[in-house]
Design a protein around this motif. Structure first.
Motif, PDB file in Angstrom:
ATOM      1  N   LYS A  63       0.815  -1.218   0.000  1.00 32.85           N
ATOM      2  CA  LYS A  63       0.000   0.000   0.000  1.00 32.85           C
ATOM      3  C   LYS A  63       0.847   1.266   0.000  1.00 32.85           C
ATOM      4  O   LYS A  63       0.574   2.226  -0.733  1.00 32.85           O
ATOM      5  CB  LYS A  63      -0.923  -0.014   1.221  1.00 32.85           C
ATOM      6  N   TYR A  64       1.890   1.294   0.833  1.00 35.20           N
ATOM      7  CA  TYR A  64       2.626   2.536   1.066  1.00 35.20           C
ATOM      8  C   TYR A  64       4.018   2.564   0.437  1.00 35.20           C
ATOM      9  O   TYR A  64       4.706   3.578   0.512  1.00 35.20           O
ATOM     10  CB  TYR A  64       2.746   2.783   2.577  1.00 35.20           C
ATOM     11  N   GLY A  65       4.429   1.444  -0.170  1.00 36.16           N
ATOM     12  CA  GLY A  65       5.734   1.416  -0.820  1.00 36.16           C
ATOM     13  C   GLY A  65       6.863   0.954   0.073  1.00 36.16           C
ATOM     14  O   GLY A  65       7.884   0.468  -0.403  1.00 36.16           O
ATOM     15  N   LYS A  66       6.701   1.104   1.387  1.00 31.39           N
ATOM     16  CA  LYS A  66       7.694   0.652   2.353  1.00 31.39           C
ATOM     17  C   LYS A  66       6.982   0.045   3.565  1.00 31.39           C
ATOM     18  O   LYS A  66       5.870   0.427   3.900  1.00 31.39           O
ATOM     19  CB  LYS A  66       8.586   1.817   2.824  1.00 31.39           C
ATOM     20  N   ALA A  67       7.668  -0.880   4.221  1.00 28.00           N
ATOM     21  CA  ALA A  67       7.126  -1.475   5.447  1.00 28.00           C
ATOM     22  C   ALA A  67       7.494  -0.573   6.609  1.00 28.00           C
ATOM     23  O   ALA A  67       8.460  -0.807   7.349  1.00 28.00           O
ATOM     24  CB  ALA A  67       7.694  -2.877   5.653  1.00 28.00           C
ATOM     25  N   GLU A  68       6.736   0.509   6.750  1.00 23.64           N
ATOM     26  CA  GLU A  68       7.009   1.454   7.810  1.00 23.64           C
ATOM     27  C   GLU A  68       5.708   2.098   8.285  1.00 23.64           C
ATOM     28  O   GLU A  68       4.691   2.070   7.585  1.00 23.64           O
ATOM     29  CB  GLU A  68       7.989   2.527   7.349  1.00 23.64           C
ATOM     30  N   GLY A  69       5.752   2.656   9.491  1.00 19.96           N
ATOM     31  CA  GLY A  69       4.578   3.304  10.056  1.00 19.96           C
ATOM     32  C   GLY A  69       4.134   2.654  11.354  1.00 19.96           C
ATOM     33  O   GLY A  69       4.762   1.733  11.877  1.00 19.96           O
ATOM     34  N   GLN A  70       3.023   3.140  11.879  1.00 19.73           N
ATOM     35  CA  GLN A  70       2.493   2.676  13.152  1.00 19.73           C
ATOM     36  C   GLN A  70       1.623   1.425  12.982  1.00 19.73           C
ATOM     37  O   GLN A  70       0.815   1.351  12.061  1.00 19.73           O
ATOM     38  CB  GLN A  70       1.652   3.776  13.798  1.00 19.73           C
ATOM     39  N   VAL A  71       1.812   0.468  13.890  1.00 19.17           N
ATOM     40  CA  VAL A  71       0.960  -0.723  13.918  1.00 19.17           C
ATOM     41  C   VAL A  71       0.526  -0.975  15.359  1.00 19.17           C
ATOM     42  O   VAL A  71       1.173  -0.537  16.320  1.00 19.17           O
ATOM     43  CB  VAL A  71       1.669  -1.974  13.350  1.00 19.17           C
ATOM     44  N   ALA A  72      -0.588  -1.696  15.506  1.00 17.88           N
ATOM     45  CA  ALA A  72      -1.134  -2.017  16.823  1.00 17.88           C
ATOM     46  C   ALA A  72      -1.383  -3.509  16.929  1.00 17.88           C
ATOM     47  O   ALA A  72      -1.524  -4.210  15.920  1.00 17.88           O
ATOM     48  CB  ALA A  72      -2.428  -1.244  17.067  1.00 17.88           C
ATOM     49  N   ILE A  73      -1.458  -3.988  18.162  1.00 21.77           N
ATOM     50  CA  ILE A  73      -1.757  -5.392  18.440  1.00 21.77           C
ATOM     51  C   ILE A  73      -3.009  -5.462  19.298  1.00 21.77           C
ATOM     52  O   ILE A  73      -3.132  -4.727  20.290  1.00 21.77           O
ATOM     53  CB  ILE A  73      -0.587  -6.068  19.183  1.00 21.77           C
ATOM     54  N   LEU A  74      -3.929  -6.335  18.910  1.00 22.88           N
ATOM     55  CA  LEU A  74      -5.128  -6.569  19.702  1.00 22.88           C
ATOM     56  C   LEU A  74      -5.078  -8.002  20.231  1.00 22.88           C
ATOM     57  O   LEU A  74      -5.129  -8.959  19.460  1.00 22.88           O
ATOM     58  CB  LEU A  74      -6.378  -6.359  18.848  1.00 22.88           C
ATOM     59  N   LYS A 109       6.545   0.516  13.860  1.00 22.44           N
ATOM     60  CA  LYS A 109       6.541   0.795  15.300  1.00 22.44           C
ATOM     61  C   LYS A 109       5.234   0.307  15.913  1.00 22.44           C
ATOM     62  O   LYS A 109       4.149   0.738  15.500  1.00 22.44           O
ATOM     63  CB  LYS A 109       6.710   2.295  15.553  1.00 22.44           C
ATOM     64  N   VAL A 110       5.348  -0.591  16.895  1.00 25.87           N
ATOM     65  CA  VAL A 110       4.161  -1.046  17.624  1.00 25.87           C
ATOM     66  C   VAL A 110       3.818   0.034  18.640  1.00 25.87           C
ATOM     67  O   VAL A 110       4.505   0.202  19.650  1.00 25.87           O
ATOM     68  CB  VAL A 110       4.416  -2.391  18.333  1.00 25.87           C
ATOM     69  N   VAL A 111       2.744   0.779  18.375  1.00 31.03           N
ATOM     70  CA  VAL A 111       2.414   1.933  19.220  1.00 31.03           C
ATOM     71  C   VAL A 111       1.519   1.555  20.399  1.00 31.03           C
ATOM     72  O   VAL A 111       1.455   2.300  21.387  1.00 31.03           O
ATOM     73  CB  VAL A 111       1.740   3.052  18.393  1.00 31.03           C
ATOM     74  N   THR A 112       0.838   0.419  20.318  1.00 31.52           N
ATOM     75  CA  THR A 112       0.006  -0.005  21.440  1.00 31.52           C
ATOM     76  C   THR A 112      -0.305  -1.491  21.340  1.00 31.52           C
ATOM     77  O   THR A 112      -0.420  -2.037  20.237  1.00 31.52           O
ATOM     78  CB  THR A 112      -1.314   0.794  21.508  1.00 31.52           C
ATOM     79  N   THR A 113      -0.405  -2.136  22.492  1.00 33.64           N
ATOM     80  CA  THR A 113      -0.876  -3.512  22.592  1.00 33.64           C
ATOM     81  C   THR A 113      -2.055  -3.500  23.551  1.00 33.64           C
ATOM     82  O   THR A 113      -1.898  -3.211  24.738  1.00 33.64           O
ATOM     83  CB  THR A 113       0.218  -4.451  23.137  1.00 33.64           C
TER      84      THR A 113
END
Length: 322
Positions: free
Chosen positions: A148-159, A187-191
Motif C-alpha cells: 500500500k505505502y511502498g515501504k514497510a514502515e509506520g504505526q501498527v497495533a496489536i489486539l 513501530k508497535v504503538v500499542t498492545t
C-alpha cells in the motif's frame, strides 16, 4: 463336523472384516476449550477420524466458554476418574491446568493440544508453533503495508484476546520479536488486551483507530480479536489505509477478507491437530517412542487463496468423522 465348519466360517468372517478388527479397544477423551466453536469441532473431527483408524473410542468433551478455567478442570478430573487409556486436552490456561495434569499423568498419558501446559509430566504437546504464527503475522502485515505505502514502515497495533493464555501470548511475542528484528520502519504503538469477546474487541479497535489516526496496520491474535479488528475497519471505512491481519478464521472473517476489510488470515490446521493428538496418545499407550512436540503447521490465506483447494481445506475443514 458341521459345528467345526461353522466355527471356521465365523473366524474367517472376523479375520476378513476390517470393521470388526478395528473395534474400539481403548478410550481416549478429547477435551477442548469450547465445544461450539468450529475450530474445536474440527479438532474433534480429526481426533474421531484417528480414533476410527486406531480402534479408539473418542468422547468429545469441553466447556461452553474459553474463559471457564474451573469448568475445564472439573471436566478433566471427571474424565480422568473414568480411567481412560489416555487423555487429550487443550488447556484454557497453562497455569490453571498444571496441577491437575501433574496428578493425572501419574496414572495415564496426557497429551496436550493447541496450548502448552506448565506441567512437566505431559506425554507430548501437539500444536501450532505459535511464536512462528506471530512472526508470520508480522511478515504478512509488513508485506501488506509495503504494497500500500511502498515501504514497510509506520504505526501498527496489536489486539490481544485475553491475558494469561500462553498460546496467544506466544503469537504476540513472536509478532513483536519479528517486527523488532526485521522491520525497523514499523513501530508497535500499542498492545491492547481484550475481554475475550468480539464486541469488546470491536470497541477496542474503534478506540485504537480514533487514538492513532496515522495507524497503518493491526494484528489480531485470535479470531475473536480478528473479528473486532475487521469489523472496526469496516465500520470506519478504513480498509484503504489500515491493513488488518489476524490469526485464525471464521466464515465472517472470510467475508471480511473478500471485502478487503481484512487483508490476510494466519490459519492453523485444527483437523490435523486432533488427528495427531490421538495418534500420539495411542503410540504412547502402546509404549512406542513419541516426539514431545508435534508442530501442526501454519499458513497464510489472502483473498486470492480463498477458493483454492488448499484454502478451502484449511478454511472449511470437514467436521465429520471420516
Amino acid at each position: 463336523m458341521k459345528a467345526f465348519i461353522a466355527g471356521v466360517a465365523v473366524m474367517a468372517t472376523v479375520l476378513a472384516s476390517p470393521n470388526l478388527l478395528a473395534a474400539p479397544t481403548m478410550t481416549i477423551p478429547v477435551i477442548v476449550k469450547n465445544t461450539s466453536v468450529p475450530f474445536w469441532q474440527a479438532v474433534f473431527a480429526g481426533a474421531c477420524t484417528a480414533g476410527k483408524k486406531y480402534g479408539v473410542t473418542v468422547p468429545r468433551l469441553g466447556a461452553s466458554s474459553e474463559a471457564d478455567m474451573s469448568g475445564q478442570i472439573g471436566i478433566f478430573e471427571n474424565a480422568v476418574s473414568g480411567k481412560p487409556a489416555a487423555i487429550v486436552i487443550t488447556p484454557v490456561s497453562a497455569e490453571a491446568l498444571g496441577p491437575a495434569i501433574d496428578e493425572a499423568a501419574t496414572k495415564i498419558p496426557v497429551v496436550v493440544a493447541d496450548t502448552p501446559s506448565n506441567s512437566k509430566q505431559v506425554a507430548a504437546t501437539v500444536m501450532t508453533d505459535n511464536v512462528a504464527a506471530g512472526r508470520l503475522g508480522a511478515d504478512t502485515l509488513a508485506q501488506e503495508i509495503q504494497k500500500k505505502y511502498g515501504k514497510a514502515e509506520g504505526q501498527v497495533a496489536i489486539l490481544q484476546f485475553l491475558p494469561g493464555v500462553k498460546s496467544v501470548q506466544d503469537r504476540v511475542d513472536g509478532f513483536k520479536d519479528q517486527v523488532a528484528k526485521k522491520y525497523p520502519g514499523l513501530k508497535v504503538v500499542t498492545t491492547r488486551i481484550g475481554d475475550g469477546s468480539v464486541t469488546g474487541s470491536l470497541n477496542t479497535t474503534l478506540d485504537v483507530l480514533s487514538t492513532f489516526p496515522q495507524l497503518r496496520g493491526i494484528f489480531g491474535d485470535t479470531f475473536y480479536s480478528g473479528l473486532g479488528v475487521g469489523q472496526g475497519i469496516a465500520e470506519t471505512k478504513a480498509k484503504d489505509r489500515v491493513m488488518g491481519v489476524t490469526v485464525d478464521s471464521t466464515d465472517e472473517l472470510v467475508k471480511l477478507v473478500r471485502s478487503g476489510d481484512m487483508k490476510a488470515l494466519i490459519v492453523q490446521d485444527p483437523f490435523q491437530m486432533g488427528y495427531l493428538s490421538i495418534e500420539t496418545a495411542v503410540k504412547k499407550v502402546k509404549g512406542e517412542k513419541v516426539n514431545t512436540f508435534v508442530d501442526t503447521g501454519v499458513h497464510v490465506i489472502r483473498s486470492a487463496d480463498l477458493d483454492t483447494p488448499e484454502g478451502k481445506r484449511l478454511l472449511n475443514p470437514d467436521l465429520s468423522c471420516r
